[in-house]
Design a protein around this motif. Structure first.
Motif: not given
Length: 254
Positions: A16-17, A132-135
Protein backbone atom coordinates in the motif's frame (compact mmCIF):
# COMPACT_ATOMS: atom_id res chain seq x y z
CA UNK A 1 2.39 -30.47 -9.57
CA UNK A 2 5.76 -29.27 -8.32
CA UNK A 3 5.96 -28.05 -4.73
CA UNK A 4 8.30 -25.27 -5.86
CA UNK A 5 7.16 -22.01 -7.52
CA UNK A 6 7.94 -21.52 -11.20
CA UNK A 7 10.14 -18.52 -10.45
CA UNK A 8 12.57 -18.18 -7.54
CA UNK A 9 12.92 -14.40 -7.58
CA UNK A 10 10.63 -11.40 -7.63
CA UNK A 11 11.28 -8.40 -9.83
CA UNK A 12 9.09 -6.09 -7.74
CA UNK A 13 6.91 -6.07 -4.66
CA UNK A 14 3.98 -3.68 -4.26
CA UNK A 15 2.47 -2.71 -0.91
CA UNK A 16 0.00 0.00 0.00
CA UNK A 17 2.82 2.39 0.83
CA UNK A 18 5.71 1.64 -1.49
CA UNK A 19 7.06 -0.25 -4.50
CA UNK A 20 10.24 -2.23 -4.02
CA UNK A 21 11.91 -3.08 -7.30
CA UNK A 22 15.02 -4.93 -8.43
CA UNK A 23 16.87 -2.76 -10.91
CA UNK A 24 20.57 -2.56 -11.84
CA UNK A 25 22.52 0.11 -10.01
CA UNK A 26 26.03 1.37 -10.56
CA UNK A 27 27.84 0.21 -7.38
CA UNK A 28 30.07 3.29 -7.46
CA UNK A 29 27.01 5.59 -7.46
CA UNK A 30 25.63 3.73 -4.44
CA UNK A 31 29.02 3.96 -2.71
CA UNK A 32 29.17 7.71 -3.48
CA UNK A 33 25.81 8.39 -1.83
CA UNK A 34 26.84 6.24 1.15
CA UNK A 35 30.00 8.35 1.33
CA UNK A 36 28.11 11.66 1.14
CA UNK A 37 25.55 10.58 3.76
CA UNK A 38 25.52 7.14 5.42
CA UNK A 39 22.24 5.37 4.68
CA UNK A 40 21.42 7.11 1.41
CA UNK A 41 23.08 4.38 -0.65
CA UNK A 42 20.89 1.80 1.09
CA UNK A 43 17.74 3.84 0.41
CA UNK A 44 18.75 3.87 -3.25
CA UNK A 45 18.72 0.06 -3.14
CA UNK A 46 15.31 0.02 -1.38
CA UNK A 47 16.90 -1.34 1.82
CA UNK A 48 14.86 0.95 4.01
CA UNK A 49 15.46 -0.42 7.51
CA UNK A 50 19.26 -0.47 7.15
CA UNK A 51 19.16 2.95 5.46
CA UNK A 52 17.03 4.62 8.14
CA UNK A 53 19.16 3.17 10.94
CA UNK A 54 22.37 4.44 9.33
CA UNK A 55 20.85 7.89 8.74
CA UNK A 56 19.73 8.24 12.36
CA UNK A 57 23.10 6.95 13.58
CA UNK A 58 24.86 9.47 11.36
CA UNK A 59 22.79 12.29 12.87
CA UNK A 60 23.46 11.17 16.43
CA UNK A 61 27.18 10.53 16.15
CA UNK A 62 27.89 13.49 13.85
CA UNK A 63 26.17 15.88 16.23
CA UNK A 64 28.11 14.60 19.25
CA UNK A 65 31.45 14.50 17.43
CA UNK A 66 30.79 17.92 15.79
CA UNK A 67 32.04 16.57 12.47
CA UNK A 68 30.04 19.04 10.38
CA UNK A 69 31.54 21.96 12.29
CA UNK A 70 35.01 20.52 11.76
CA UNK A 71 34.33 20.21 8.02
CA UNK A 72 33.01 23.78 7.87
CA UNK A 73 36.04 25.29 9.60
CA UNK A 74 38.37 23.18 7.46
CA UNK A 75 36.71 24.49 4.29
CA UNK A 76 37.17 28.07 5.53
CA UNK A 77 40.84 27.42 6.29
CA UNK A 78 40.54 27.61 10.08
CA UNK A 79 42.18 24.26 10.78
CA UNK A 80 43.04 25.02 14.40
CA UNK A 81 39.40 25.70 15.26
CA UNK A 82 38.36 22.61 13.31
CA UNK A 83 40.62 20.50 15.53
CA UNK A 84 39.29 22.17 18.66
CA UNK A 85 35.60 21.53 17.97
CA UNK A 86 36.02 17.85 17.02
CA UNK A 87 35.32 15.43 19.87
CA UNK A 88 37.81 12.59 19.37
CA UNK A 89 35.94 10.22 21.71
CA UNK A 90 32.81 10.26 19.56
CA UNK A 91 34.84 10.42 16.34
CA UNK A 92 36.43 7.05 17.10
CA UNK A 93 32.94 5.49 17.16
CA UNK A 94 32.06 7.16 13.86
CA UNK A 95 34.73 5.83 11.54
CA UNK A 96 34.01 2.08 11.52
CA UNK A 97 30.26 2.38 10.81
CA UNK A 98 30.86 5.12 8.24
CA UNK A 99 33.25 2.83 6.33
CA UNK A 100 30.84 -0.09 6.72
CA UNK A 101 28.03 1.92 5.11
CA UNK A 102 30.16 2.59 2.02
CA UNK A 103 31.40 -1.00 1.75
CA UNK A 104 27.99 -2.56 2.38
CA UNK A 105 26.28 -0.26 -0.12
CA UNK A 106 28.77 -1.21 -2.84
CA UNK A 107 28.56 -4.93 -2.00
CA UNK A 108 24.77 -4.96 -1.93
CA UNK A 109 24.59 -3.16 -5.28
CA UNK A 110 26.80 -5.83 -6.90
CA UNK A 111 24.76 -8.67 -5.39
CA UNK A 112 21.39 -7.15 -6.27
CA UNK A 113 22.51 -6.59 -9.86
CA UNK A 114 23.08 -10.34 -10.09
CA UNK A 115 19.65 -11.01 -8.60
CA UNK A 116 18.12 -8.66 -11.18
CA UNK A 117 19.73 -10.54 -14.07
CA UNK A 118 18.46 -13.89 -12.76
CA UNK A 119 14.94 -12.53 -12.17
CA UNK A 120 14.86 -11.13 -15.71
CA UNK A 121 15.92 -14.48 -17.18
CA UNK A 122 13.18 -16.21 -15.22
CA UNK A 123 10.67 -13.59 -16.48
CA UNK A 124 9.31 -13.33 -12.96
CA UNK A 125 5.69 -12.14 -12.62
CA UNK A 126 5.05 -8.51 -11.69
CA UNK A 127 2.23 -7.36 -9.44
CA UNK A 128 0.47 -4.34 -10.96
CA UNK A 129 -1.71 -3.10 -8.07
CA UNK A 130 -1.94 -3.32 -4.27
CA UNK A 131 -5.17 -2.32 -2.53
CA UNK A 132 -5.48 -2.11 1.24
CA UNK A 133 -7.37 -0.39 4.01
CA UNK A 134 -5.12 2.68 4.10
CA UNK A 135 -4.02 3.25 0.53
CA UNK A 136 -3.91 2.09 -3.09
CA UNK A 137 -0.65 1.64 -4.98
CA UNK A 138 -0.43 0.78 -8.66
CA UNK A 139 2.06 0.83 -11.51
CA UNK A 140 1.69 3.85 -13.75
CA UNK A 141 3.68 6.13 -16.05
CA UNK A 142 4.88 9.28 -14.33
CA UNK A 143 7.07 12.20 -15.38
CA UNK A 144 10.61 12.30 -13.88
CA UNK A 145 10.85 16.11 -14.15
CA UNK A 146 7.66 16.49 -12.10
CA UNK A 147 9.16 14.35 -9.32
CA UNK A 148 12.32 16.51 -9.36
CA UNK A 149 10.29 19.74 -9.36
CA UNK A 150 8.33 18.73 -6.26
CA UNK A 151 11.57 17.61 -4.58
CA UNK A 152 13.08 21.03 -5.29
CA UNK A 153 10.11 22.76 -3.68
CA UNK A 154 10.42 20.58 -0.57
CA UNK A 155 12.22 17.28 0.12
CA UNK A 156 9.88 14.30 0.22
CA UNK A 157 7.14 15.64 -2.05
CA UNK A 158 8.70 14.09 -5.16
CA UNK A 159 8.76 10.71 -3.42
CA UNK A 160 5.10 11.03 -2.49
CA UNK A 161 4.36 11.78 -6.14
CA UNK A 162 5.81 8.42 -7.19
CA UNK A 163 4.18 6.73 -4.17
CA UNK A 164 7.33 6.05 -2.14
CA UNK A 165 5.32 6.95 0.94
CA UNK A 166 7.62 5.54 3.63
CA UNK A 167 10.76 7.26 2.31
CA UNK A 168 8.83 10.39 1.38
CA UNK A 169 7.40 11.00 4.86
CA UNK A 170 10.70 10.14 6.52
CA UNK A 171 12.65 12.59 4.35
CA UNK A 172 9.94 15.21 4.84
CA UNK A 173 10.01 14.91 8.64
CA UNK A 174 13.80 14.57 8.76
CA UNK A 175 14.35 17.72 6.69
CA UNK A 176 11.87 19.69 8.82
CA UNK A 177 13.81 18.62 11.92
CA UNK A 178 17.15 19.61 10.38
CA UNK A 179 15.77 23.02 9.37
CA UNK A 180 14.24 23.56 12.82
CA UNK A 181 17.40 22.77 14.77
CA UNK A 182 19.49 24.74 12.27
CA UNK A 183 17.13 27.76 12.59
CA UNK A 184 17.11 27.99 8.80
CA UNK A 185 13.61 29.53 8.36
CA UNK A 186 14.43 32.22 10.94
CA UNK A 187 17.79 32.93 9.29
CA UNK A 188 16.12 33.26 5.88
CA UNK A 189 13.50 35.63 7.32
CA UNK A 190 16.11 37.81 9.05
CA UNK A 191 18.20 37.89 5.88
CA UNK A 192 15.19 39.05 3.85
CA UNK A 193 14.55 41.94 6.25
CA UNK A 194 18.24 42.93 6.26
CA UNK A 195 19.23 41.63 9.72
CA UNK A 196 22.35 39.88 8.46
CA UNK A 197 24.31 39.86 11.72
CA UNK A 198 21.38 38.42 13.68
CA UNK A 199 20.76 35.82 10.97
CA UNK A 200 24.40 34.77 11.18
CA UNK A 201 24.25 34.50 14.98
CA UNK A 202 21.20 32.21 15.13
CA UNK A 203 22.21 30.03 12.17
CA UNK A 204 23.48 26.61 13.33
CA UNK A 205 26.15 25.40 10.89
CA UNK A 206 26.34 21.96 12.50
CA UNK A 207 22.74 21.23 11.44
CA UNK A 208 22.71 23.19 8.19
CA UNK A 209 25.64 21.20 6.78
CA UNK A 210 23.31 18.19 6.39
CA UNK A 211 21.11 19.95 3.84
CA UNK A 212 23.32 19.90 0.70
CA UNK A 213 23.67 16.12 0.84
CA UNK A 214 19.95 15.68 1.52
CA UNK A 215 18.87 17.89 -1.36
CA UNK A 216 21.27 16.33 -3.85
CA UNK A 217 20.17 12.81 -2.94
CA UNK A 218 16.41 13.40 -2.97
CA UNK A 219 16.56 14.99 -6.44
CA UNK A 220 18.51 12.04 -7.83
CA UNK A 221 16.44 9.39 -6.04
CA UNK A 222 13.11 10.92 -7.10
CA UNK A 223 14.28 11.15 -10.72
CA UNK A 224 15.78 7.67 -10.98
CA UNK A 225 12.91 6.15 -8.99
CA UNK A 226 10.38 7.53 -11.47
CA UNK A 227 12.33 6.03 -14.37
CA UNK A 228 12.55 2.64 -12.60
CA UNK A 229 8.81 2.54 -12.00
CA UNK A 230 8.06 3.58 -15.59
CA UNK A 231 10.23 0.73 -16.88
CA UNK A 232 8.54 -1.67 -14.47
CA UNK A 233 5.13 -0.54 -15.75
CA UNK A 234 6.22 -1.23 -19.33
CA UNK A 235 7.55 -4.68 -18.43
CA UNK A 236 4.32 -5.65 -16.69
CA UNK A 237 2.28 -4.45 -19.68
CA UNK A 238 4.46 -6.32 -22.16
CA UNK A 239 4.21 -9.53 -20.14
CA UNK A 240 0.43 -9.18 -19.93
CA UNK A 241 0.12 -8.61 -23.69
CA UNK A 242 2.40 -11.54 -24.52
CA UNK A 243 0.46 -13.86 -22.26
CA UNK A 244 -3.03 -12.86 -23.38
CA UNK A 245 -2.77 -11.58 -26.94
CA UNK A 246 0.32 -13.01 -28.61
CA UNK A 247 -1.25 -16.36 -29.58
CA UNK A 248 -2.15 -16.23 -33.27
CA UNK A 249 -5.31 -18.23 -32.57
CA UNK A 250 -6.63 -15.59 -30.20
CA UNK A 251 -10.07 -14.38 -31.29
CA UNK A 252 -10.28 -10.64 -30.98
CA UNK A 253 -13.60 -9.26 -29.70
CA UNK A 254 -15.78 -7.64 -32.35
Amino acid sequence: MSQYPQTRRQRAYLTQFSTTVLYPRNPWVVAFFSFSYPGFGHLLLHRYIAGLILILWETFINHNAKINLGIFYSLTGDFAKAMDVIDEQWLMLYVAIYMFGIWDGYRQAVDMNKQYILAEREDAPIQSIAIGTWDINYLDKRKPWVAVLWSVLFPGLGHLYIHKVIVGFFIFAYTVAIMYFGHLPQAIHLTMVGEFDLAKDIFEIQWAMYLPSIYFFIHYDAYIGTIDYNILFEKEMKKFLRKNYQNKEFKFPI
